[in-house]
Design a protein around this motif. Structure first.
Motif, PDB file in Angstrom:
ATOM      1  N   PHE A  65       0.576 -14.845   4.292  1.00  0.00           N
ATOM      2  CA  PHE A  65       0.204 -13.463   4.000  1.00  0.00           C
ATOM      3  C   PHE A  65      -0.739 -13.412   2.808  1.00  0.00           C
ATOM      4  O   PHE A  65      -0.543 -14.100   1.812  1.00  0.00           O
ATOM      5  CB  PHE A  65       1.453 -12.625   3.686  1.00  0.00           C
ATOM      6  N   LEU A  66      -1.767 -12.597   2.952  1.00  0.00           N
ATOM      7  CA  LEU A  66      -2.708 -12.342   1.874  1.00  0.00           C
ATOM      8  C   LEU A  66      -2.671 -10.846   1.601  1.00  0.00           C
ATOM      9  O   LEU A  66      -3.046 -10.045   2.458  1.00  0.00           O
ATOM     10  CB  LEU A  66      -4.120 -12.787   2.274  1.00  0.00           C
ATOM     11  N   HIS A  67      -2.205 -10.462   0.429  1.00  0.00           N
ATOM     12  CA  HIS A  67      -2.056  -9.047   0.088  1.00  0.00           C
ATOM     13  C   HIS A  67      -3.221  -8.602  -0.796  1.00  0.00           C
ATOM     14  O   HIS A  67      -3.394  -9.114  -1.905  1.00  0.00           O
ATOM     15  CB  HIS A  67      -0.726  -8.807  -0.640  1.00  0.00           C
ATOM     16  N   LEU A  68      -4.006  -7.655  -0.287  1.00  0.00           N
ATOM     17  CA  LEU A  68      -5.110  -7.109  -1.069  1.00  0.00           C
ATOM     18  C   LEU A  68      -4.589  -5.964  -1.944  1.00  0.00           C
ATOM     19  O   LEU A  68      -3.722  -5.194  -1.511  1.00  0.00           O
ATOM     20  CB  LEU A  68      -6.222  -6.622  -0.140  1.00  0.00           C
ATOM     21  N   PRO A  69      -5.105  -5.813  -3.158  1.00  0.00           N
ATOM     22  CA  PRO A  69      -4.543  -4.832  -4.091  1.00  0.00           C
ATOM     23  C   PRO A  69      -4.771  -3.378  -3.704  1.00  0.00           C
ATOM     24  O   PRO A  69      -4.024  -2.495  -4.127  1.00  0.00           O
ATOM     25  CB  PRO A  69      -5.243  -5.168  -5.417  1.00  0.00           C
ATOM     26  N   GLN A  70      -5.807  -3.121  -2.913  1.00  0.00           N
ATOM     27  CA  GLN A  70      -6.075  -1.736  -2.514  1.00  0.00           C
ATOM     28  C   GLN A  70      -6.746  -1.710  -1.149  1.00  0.00           C
ATOM     29  O   GLN A  70      -7.320  -2.699  -0.703  1.00  0.00           O
ATOM     30  CB  GLN A  70      -6.975  -1.037  -3.534  1.00  0.00           C
ATOM     31  N   ASN A  71      -6.636  -0.569  -0.480  1.00  0.00           N
ATOM     32  CA  ASN A  71      -7.219  -0.409   0.846  1.00  0.00           C
ATOM     33  C   ASN A  71      -8.726  -0.222   0.736  1.00  0.00           C
ATOM     34  O   ASN A  71      -9.201   0.710   0.101  1.00  0.00           O
ATOM     35  CB  ASN A  71      -6.589   0.796   1.545  1.00  0.00           C
ATOM     36  N   ARG A  72      -9.476  -1.127   1.401  1.00  0.00           N
ATOM     37  CA  ARG A  72     -10.939  -1.046   1.374  1.00  0.00           C
ATOM     38  C   ARG A  72     -11.558  -1.023   2.758  1.00  0.00           C
ATOM     39  O   ARG A  72     -12.767  -0.983   2.894  1.00  0.00           O
ATOM     40  CB  ARG A  72     -11.509  -2.222   0.563  1.00  0.00           C
TER      41      ARG A  72
END
Length: 273
Positions: A65-72
């Protein structure tokens, strides 16, 4: 390549759809030799249940899993995933979207084809288009050979995005998903593949694609068609197919999506009968 790492990795973007993710992961056949990278695009309302996701996956591989800090947006999520994948030396990159499911031996079929055809850099496949109850509405099957695919690209993408498998080495030439084709990032990338490499489609159904006629917002649909038009204009030539494709997209801008959805389903069912 990391120790015990498969040749193949499947890239799945996720945004507030943990149930769909579990359904997708459960569809990988137990004999499939494939790893999975799930890129979460800043989900806040419905984050991933990593334990449930891992338990659903029974193939011969690892889920990461790679979790991005914000929705882009999906383009950024996909490109973040591609960067992660390239840094780890995977040979082949597949795609799947949350909620869509694989046939159990999808990757075995696609890898076998690419191994037998080393000149092919991008391989798609047919999709069984199912309603939200799981009933097949029609099969979406694109041309199989490169020349026919190149002609079909004049009208729209000749690949089902979550059904593709491509060689990571090609990304040196193609780059990642373009950021200037909102809602049509796959069409833009596939055009680059078609221009630089040989491509193909399997006639076999490799995924089940869930149709949701109410799931595309008007604003997204308008962006998608406008992006498609821009790409068609950029890649146009003097052929009739090129100008028909442009005219078709212009017409779609003014027709209601529900009408288009019903007409497509009816035409596809007739074609597959």
């Amino acid at each position: 390549m990391e120790q015990n790492q498969n040749r193949v990795v499947c890239l799945i973007p996720h945004y507030n759809n943990p149930q769909g993710l579990v359904r997708s992961l459960a569809s990988f056949g137990q004999n499939e030799q494939v790893d999975v990278l799930v890129v979460d695009d800043g989900s806040a309302r419905a984050p991933i249940d990593e334990r449930a996701a891992r338990e659903a996956f029974t193939a011969q591989g690892t889920v990461r899993f790679l979790h991005l800090p914000q929705n882009r947006g999906i383009e950024h999520a996909l490109n973040s995933g591609l960067s992660w994948i390239e840094s780890r030396g995977y040979e082949l990159i597949g795609r799947l979207d949350c909620g869509d499911t694989n046939v159990p031996d999808r990757f075995a079929r696609q890898v076998a084809f690419l191994d037998a055809h080393p000149q092919v850099m991008l391989l798609g496949g047919a999709a069984s288009m199912v309603d939200q109850a799981g009933y097949e509405q029609f099969v979406l099957r694109h041309p199989s050979g490169h020349a026919d695919i190149a002609r079909a690209m004049r009208s729209n993408s000749a690949f089902v995005h979550p059904a593709v498998l491509f060689r990571s080495a090609a990304l040196i030439t193609t780059g990642h998903y373009p950021l200037d084709a909102p809602a049509a990032e796959d069409y833009a990338l596939f055009w680059t593949f078609v221009r630089h490499f040989e491509v193909a489609n399997l006639a076999d159904v490799v995924i089940h694609y869930e149709l949701d006629p109410g799931g595309i917002s008007l604003s997204k649909r308008q962006r998608q068609i406008k992006s498609r038009l821009a790409l068609q204009w950029h890649h146009k030539d003097a052929s009739v197919a090129a100008w028909l494709g442009i005219a078709r997209s212009a017409l779609l801008l003014v027709l209601p999506y529900q009408l288009i959805f019903k007409l497509k389903a009816k035409l596809r069912r007739g074609k597959n009968a």
